[in-house]
Design a protein around this motif. Structure first.
Motif, PDB file in Angstrom:
ATOM      1  N   LYS A   4     -47.548  90.053 -25.309  1.00 52.29           N
ATOM      2  CA  LYS A   4     -48.802  90.176 -24.564  1.00 52.29           C
ATOM      3  C   LYS A   4     -49.518  91.495 -24.870  1.00 52.29           C
ATOM      4  N   LEU A   5     -48.783  92.479 -25.343  1.00 53.66           N
ATOM      5  CA  LEU A   5     -49.352  93.800 -25.601  1.00 53.66           C
ATOM      6  C   LEU A   5     -49.894  93.950 -27.018  1.00 53.66           C
ATOM      7  N   LEU A   6     -49.785  92.923 -27.833  1.00 52.45           N
ATOM      8  CA  LEU A   6     -50.137  93.037 -29.246  1.00 52.45           C
ATOM      9  C   LEU A   6     -51.568  92.628 -29.548  1.00 52.45           C
ATOM     10  N   GLY A   7     -52.497  93.071 -28.764  1.00 52.73           N
ATOM     11  CA  GLY A   7     -53.914  92.855 -29.045  1.00 52.73           C
ATOM     12  C   GLY A   7     -54.298  91.397 -29.133  1.00 52.73           C
ATOM     13  N   GLN A   8     -54.788  90.998 -30.288  1.00 57.29           N
ATOM     14  CA  GLN A   8     -55.317  89.647 -30.457  1.00 57.29           C
ATOM     15  C   GLN A   8     -54.305  88.676 -31.060  1.00 57.29           C
ATOM     16  N   LEU A   9     -53.039  89.039 -31.128  1.00 66.38           N
ATOM     17  CA  LEU A   9     -52.030  88.149 -31.677  1.00 66.38           C
ATOM     18  C   LEU A   9     -51.844  86.934 -30.778  1.00 66.38           C
ATOM     19  N   CYS A  10     -52.092  85.769 -31.335  1.00 66.32           N
ATOM     20  CA  CYS A  10     -51.890  84.491 -30.633  1.00 66.32           C
ATOM     21  C   CYS A  10     -52.671  84.401 -29.325  1.00 66.32           C
ATOM     22  N   LYS A  11     -53.910  84.871 -29.345  1.00 65.56           N
ATOM     23  CA  LYS A  11     -54.771  84.750 -28.168  1.00 65.56           C
ATOM     24  C   LYS A  11     -55.528  83.431 -28.176  1.00 65.56           C
ATOM     25  N   SER A  12     -55.471  82.702 -29.305  1.00 72.68           N
ATOM     26  CA  SER A  12     -56.063  81.373 -29.395  1.00 72.68           C
ATOM     27  C   SER A  12     -55.266  80.567 -30.414  1.00 72.68           C
ATOM     28  N   SER A  13     -55.442  79.264 -30.392  1.00 71.27           N
ATOM     29  CA  SER A  13     -54.695  78.421 -31.328  1.00 71.27           C
ATOM     30  C   SER A  13     -55.181  78.614 -32.759  1.00 71.27           C
ATOM     31  N   GLY A  14     -56.323  79.259 -32.950  1.00 70.13           N
ATOM     32  CA  GLY A  14     -56.845  79.497 -34.284  1.00 70.13           C
ATOM     33  C   GLY A  14     -56.309  80.746 -34.951  1.00 70.13           C
ATOM     34  N   VAL A  50     -49.976  77.026 -35.105  1.00 69.42           N
ATOM     35  CA  VAL A  50     -49.362  76.589 -33.856  1.00 69.42           C
ATOM     36  C   VAL A  50     -49.943  75.239 -33.412  1.00 69.42           C
ATOM     37  N   ASP A  51     -49.093  74.392 -32.815  1.00 65.82           N
ATOM     38  CA  ASP A  51     -49.557  73.123 -32.251  1.00 65.82           C
ATOM     39  C   ASP A  51     -50.192  73.330 -30.895  1.00 65.82           C
ATOM     40  N   ASN A  52     -49.560  74.182 -30.070  1.00 67.51           N
ATOM     41  CA  ASN A  52     -50.021  74.364 -28.700  1.00 67.51           C
ATOM     42  C   ASN A  52     -49.603  75.750 -28.211  1.00 67.51           C
ATOM     43  N   ILE A  53     -50.469  76.398 -27.457  1.00 66.90           N
ATOM     44  CA  ILE A  53     -50.135  77.666 -26.807  1.00 66.90           C
ATOM     45  C   ILE A  53     -50.271  77.467 -25.308  1.00 66.90           C
ATOM     46  N   THR A  54     -49.242  77.831 -24.573  1.00 66.71           N
ATOM     47  CA  THR A  54     -49.319  77.840 -23.116  1.00 66.71           C
ATOM     48  C   THR A  54     -49.524  79.292 -22.704  1.00 66.71           C
ATOM     49  N   PHE A  55     -50.698  79.577 -22.178  1.00 70.48           N
ATOM     50  CA  PHE A  55     -51.031  80.949 -21.818  1.00 70.48           C
ATOM     51  C   PHE A  55     -50.450  81.304 -20.457  1.00 70.48           C
ATOM     52  N   ASP A  56     -50.252  82.595 -20.263  1.00 70.64           N
ATOM     53  CA  ASP A  56     -49.758  83.125 -18.997  1.00 70.64           C
ATOM     54  C   ASP A  56     -50.812  82.882 -17.931  1.00 70.64           C
ATOM     55  N   GLY A  57     -50.476  82.095 -16.919  1.00 69.92           N
ATOM     56  CA  GLY A  57     -51.426  81.782 -15.865  1.00 69.92           C
ATOM     57  C   GLY A  57     -51.081  82.406 -14.526  1.00 69.92           C
ATOM     58  N   GLN A  58     -50.032  83.217 -14.489  1.00 66.78           N
ATOM     59  CA  GLN A  58     -49.599  83.826 -13.235  1.00 66.78           C
ATOM     60  C   GLN A  58     -49.772  85.336 -13.312  1.00 66.78           C
ATOM     61  N   GLY A  59     -50.289  85.906 -12.270  1.00 66.08           N
ATOM     62  CA  GLY A  59     -50.450  87.352 -12.210  1.00 66.08           C
ATOM     63  C   GLY A  59     -49.113  88.059 -12.081  1.00 66.08           C
ATOM     64  N   PRO A  60     -49.095  89.362 -12.350  1.00 57.48           N
ATOM     65  CA  PRO A  60     -47.857  90.130 -12.247  1.00 57.48           C
ATOM     66  C   PRO A  60     -47.369  90.207 -10.800  1.00 57.48           C
ATOM     67  N   ILE A  61     -46.067  90.319 -10.670  1.00 58.05           N
ATOM     68  CA  ILE A  61     -45.421  90.422  -9.357  1.00 58.05           C
ATOM     69  C   ILE A  61     -44.675  91.749  -9.305  1.00 58.05           C
ATOM     70  N   ILE A  62     -44.821  92.476  -8.205  1.00 56.34           N
ATOM     71  CA  ILE A  62     -44.057  93.710  -8.035  1.00 56.34           C
ATOM     72  C   ILE A  62     -42.594  93.339  -7.840  1.00 56.34           C
ATOM     73  N   SER A  63     -41.746  93.845  -8.735  1.00 57.09           N
ATOM     74  CA  SER A  63     -40.308  93.569  -8.667  1.00 57.09           C
ATOM     75  C   SER A  63     -39.606  94.558  -7.748  1.00 57.09           C
ATOM     76  N   THR A  64     -39.894  95.850  -7.970  1.00 57.46           N
ATOM     77  CA  THR A  64     -39.278  96.916  -7.172  1.00 57.46           C
ATOM     78  C   THR A  64     -40.240  98.088  -7.094  1.00 57.46           C
ATOM     79  N   PHE A  65     -39.963  98.984  -6.175  1.00 57.49           N
ATOM     80  CA  PHE A  65     -40.645 100.271  -6.190  1.00 57.49           C
ATOM     81  C   PHE A  65     -39.713 101.334  -5.647  1.00 57.49           C
ATOM     82  N   ASP A  66     -39.870 102.548  -6.189  1.00 54.51           N
ATOM     83  CA  ASP A  66     -39.081 103.697  -5.769  1.00 54.51           C
ATOM     84  C   ASP A  66     -40.042 104.810  -5.377  1.00 54.51           C
TER      85      ASP A  66
END
Length: 117
Positions: A4-14, A50-66
């Motif tokens: 997800k951090l790699l810029g435009q890598l695999c941001k579309s099926s093209g 690629v045949d199909n890309i399933t994009f991340d559709g869920q927002g981040p969740i706080i796992s822990t905090f210190d």
């Protein structure tokens, strides 16, 4: 998550291809995978779209905090990489319910975000 951090890598099926060389994997009989590349001087020059890309559709969740009051440091850990936003607002409260008595809200100017994989 690092993808997800790699810029435009695999941001579309093209713009999402897989490239492998024959030594990447073998079947149970020892046969090499059919290359999805032309290996020329160790460079992969073609790929399979690629045949199909399933994009991340869920927002981040706080796992822990210190909270370290000696260092004045609040560390928040999310379940995926996040991007710092200018409208950041994070509130510390003395209760998990909406009936808290005391709160403190951090704003974007107090935020110093970083990502550790």
């Amino acid at each position: 998550n690092d993808l997800k951090l790699l810029g435009q890598l695999c941001k579309s099926s093209g713009n999402c291809y897989v490239r492998v060389i024959a030594s990447f994997i073998r079947d149970v009989y020892g046969n090499s995978v059919s290359s999805v590349t032309d290996a020329v001087a160790s460079q992969l020059t073609t790929g399979l779209l690629v045949d199909n890309i399933t994009f991340d559709g869920q927002g981040p969740i706080i796992s822990t905090f210190d909270l370290d009051l000696n260092a004045n440091l609040l560390t928040v850990t999310f379940d995926e990489p996040v991007i710092q936003r200018s409208e950041l607002s994070l509130t510390l409260a003395n209760s998990s319910s909406s009936n808290f008595v005391s709160t403190y809200t951090l704003t974007a100017s107090q935020w110093d975000g970083s990502y550790t994989p």
